[in-house]
Design a protein around this motif. Sequence first.
Motif, short mmCIF file in Angstrom:
data_model
loop_
_atom_site.label_atom_id
_atom_site.label_comp_id
_atom_site.label_asym_id
_atom_site.label_seq_id
_atom_site.Cartn_x
_atom_site.Cartn_y
_atom_site.Cartn_z
N ARG A 51 -13.69 4.55 3.29
CA ARG A 51 -13.21 3.19 2.99
C ARG A 51 -11.75 2.99 3.34
NH1 ARG A 51 -15.41 2.93 -3.13
NH2 ARG A 51 -14.88 5.13 -2.95
N HIS A 73 -5.96 -9.05 4.19
CA HIS A 73 -7.15 -9.73 4.72
C HIS A 73 -6.94 -10.28 6.13
CE1 HIS A 73 -9.87 -9.54 1.29
NE2 HIS A 73 -8.79 -9.61 0.54
N ASN A 89 -4.27 -5.93 13.31
CA ASN A 89 -4.02 -5.92 11.87
C ASN A 89 -4.56 -4.59 11.34
OD1 ASN A 89 -5.19 -9.12 12.32
ND2 ASN A 89 -3.17 -8.83 11.42
N LEU A 92 -7.40 -4.47 8.62
CA LEU A 92 -8.80 -4.81 8.91
C LEU A 92 -9.43 -3.79 9.83
CD1 LEU A 92 -8.90 -8.71 9.28
CD2 LEU A 92 -9.54 -7.29 7.34
N GLN A 97 -12.33 4.81 12.30
CA GLN A 97 -12.64 4.20 13.60
C GLN A 97 -11.56 4.52 14.64
OE1 GLN A 97 -13.50 -0.10 12.19
NE2 GLN A 97 -15.08 0.37 13.68
N MET B 1 -13.82 -2.18 -2.68
CA MET B 1 -14.87 -1.96 -1.66
C MET B 1 -15.88 -0.93 -2.17
SD MET B 1 -14.29 -0.86 2.35
CE MET B 1 -12.73 -1.73 2.55
N SER B 3 -18.58 2.07 -1.89
CA SER B 3 -18.55 3.23 -0.99
C SER B 3 -19.72 3.17 -0.01
CB SER B 3 -18.57 4.52 -1.80
OG SER B 3 -19.79 4.64 -2.46
N PHE B 4 -19.52 3.82 1.12
CA PHE B 4 -20.54 3.83 2.17
C PHE B 4 -20.36 5.11 2.97
CE2 PHE B 4 -16.77 1.56 3.63
CZ PHE B 4 -16.46 2.25 4.79
N ILE B 28 -20.96 -1.72 12.88
CA ILE B 28 -19.56 -2.18 12.85
C ILE B 28 -18.97 -2.00 14.26
CG2 ILE B 28 -18.67 0.08 12.02
CD1 ILE B 28 -16.51 -1.62 10.48
N ALA B 29 -18.25 -3.03 14.72
CA ALA B 29 -17.55 -2.92 16.01
C ALA B 29 -16.06 -3.14 15.72
CB ALA B 29 -18.11 -3.93 17.00
N THR B 32 -13.30 -6.94 12.04
CA THR B 32 -12.31 -7.86 11.45
C THR B 32 -12.92 -8.77 10.39
OG1 THR B 32 -12.64 -9.36 13.31
CG2 THR B 32 -10.76 -7.87 13.43
N LEU B 35 -15.01 -6.10 7.45
CA LEU B 35 -14.15 -5.41 6.48
C LEU B 35 -13.52 -6.39 5.50
CD1 LEU B 35 -12.50 -2.71 8.69
CD2 LEU B 35 -13.90 -2.33 6.67
N ASP B 36 -13.16 -7.57 6.00
CA ASP B 36 -12.62 -8.61 5.13
C ASP B 36 -13.62 -8.90 4.01
OD1 ASP B 36 -10.95 -10.68 4.27
OD2 ASP B 36 -11.89 -12.15 5.59
N LYS B 39 -14.15 -5.99 1.47
CA LYS B 39 -13.08 -5.83 0.47
C LYS B 39 -13.33 -6.68 -0.76
CE LYS B 39 -9.45 -4.51 3.65
NZ LYS B 39 -8.03 -4.57 3.96
N ILE B 40 -13.97 -7.83 -0.58
CA ILE B 40 -14.27 -8.67 -1.75
C ILE B 40 -15.74 -8.51 -2.16
CG2 ILE B 40 -12.38 -10.34 -1.62
CD1 ILE B 40 -14.05 -12.11 0.12
N ASP B 50 -20.97 2.80 13.66
CA ASP B 50 -19.91 2.34 14.55
C ASP B 50 -20.43 2.37 15.99
OD1 ASP B 50 -17.59 1.94 16.04
OD2 ASP B 50 -16.33 3.12 14.70
N LEU B 103 -6.08 -10.49 15.85
CA LEU B 103 -7.53 -10.50 15.61
C LEU B 103 -8.30 -10.54 16.92
CD1 LEU B 103 -7.62 -12.96 12.59
CD2 LEU B 103 -8.27 -10.55 12.53
N LYS B 106 -8.94 -7.23 18.53
CA LYS B 106 -9.87 -6.30 17.89
C LYS B 106 -11.29 -6.86 17.88
CE LYS B 106 -9.67 -2.31 15.59
NZ LYS B 106 -10.92 -1.87 16.25
#
Lengths: 200, 317
Positions: A51, A73, A89, A92, A97, B1, B3-4, B28-29, B32, B35-36, B39-40, B50, B103, B106
């Motif tokens: 994480r 964020h 950023n 993020l 990775q 977050m 866990s994974f 996941i690539a 952006t 992950l945002d 987090k929530i 990945d 952004l 990425k």
Amino acid sequence: MTRRGVLTAGAAGAVAGGVPVSTSAERREMATMPVRFEVNGKRRELALDPRTTLLDALREHLHLTGTKKGCDHGQCGACTVLVNGVRINSCLSLVVQHQDDKVTTIEGLGTPEKLHPMQAAFVRHDGYQCGYCTPGQICSAVAVLDEIKRGVPSHVQADVTKTARPTNVELRERMSGNICRCGAYSNIAEAMAEVAGAKA
Amino acid sequence: MRSFTYERAADPVTAARAVAQRQGAKFIAGGTNLLDLMKIEIETPTHLVDVQDLGFDRIEATEDGGLRIGALVTNTDLAADKRVRRDYAVLTRAIVAGASGQLRNKATTAGNLLQRTRCPYFYDPSMPCNKRRPGSGCGAIGGYSRQLAVIGGSDKCIATNPSDMAVAMRLLDAKVETIDPQGATRTIPIADFHRLPGDTPHIETALEPGELITAVTLPKPIGGRHVYEKVRDRASYAFAIVSVAAVIAKDGSGRIAAGGLAHKPWRVEAADTALPQGAKAAATALLAGAQPTPDNAFKLPLVERTIAAALDTARSA
């Protein structure tokens, strides 16, 4: 005691005050993953909870606290670093990775004795007030001039087939992902224009 | 977050299988948007696959004179590609109108198509949202809906698709290429890729579980002026209130698509047909059947004005 030392001591006090934290036994059970990458020219190897963001790896594990956590964020740009020469950023992005990537933080751009030209220009033009967003602004500013040179187009270009000139409007548009609540934008744009001019 | 576990896939079928076989697994690539949301804890994947090593990072010419854009090409690289800037300028313009430089560096082509809505009720776990928690209701209907959909919504959801890139892709009749866990490939026209909310707003695209986007293709270029007009609350780094992508020929004919209006990029054949008669006729055709809320009814006249601005830009070239 450093400012960071004060903050750490404060956090420890909060824990003693009864804020629940995971025990060391729980921490040991947490599966970590290895990651190997280069930060500011140095090879680094870490084993972290998957994480962990690149930002937290830099700040909390490599103690490179120049890179700042603002919104966490992707909205403020305070965490901007260069990965393989490109600004992102760091909040993020998961550090796992970034296996084999080359990361440059504000600490890797220049030193107090030998400032990067963009750092020196920020000082000359007063491109900050409180300074919290400054490392992200400077990393972003360095990358913006490179993006213009490489022909990356922007929203304010009249003709997107052309290579942009580093005009004030161009610089402001390209820096819109870096927020400064002190409002040092005009001076940041002037610092960038000076560096862009010196290069041309 | 939450866990994974995490793995980096070495080939597309292995990646697709890894996601299909495991409950709660996700690709996941760029990460952006994912992950945002992690987090929530709006996204709570148990396993991340990945896909960054799969090699879908090139833009190649196709046999029929178009382009094949690898799923992992970043938004910046796509916008900056010389062929895209010359032949599909509306796509470059749409991309650079969105997000920030960081952004775009990425975010990937496929990830951009899969980004979730920015509806404030989707982002607030204390509010009902049929997209986040199916069956819990929609906080936006009867709530604060200024930014939300005026057309194509349902009584379950009035979220909008936030992508600028997707509006240009829809205008250009792009196609989405995929591979599934059995290795079978298919091509989905962009018009069918994003779904309307209906009774299942949590199902946003035509993708099956584990189906992986490998590329997006563009047909051969269409001549005319390429325009992307975006109206937003600040001049840069904000989502569209209304956006219009257009390619307009010298005689005033052409095509338009709009963003900020619906659960998917909005394009109506009748609006293209009406274009030579001007912005009012085109907007009327584009918005036939619109059901705005009191908060967002202003978007209807704004669409007409944004089309007028796009036609003006096209003429002034």
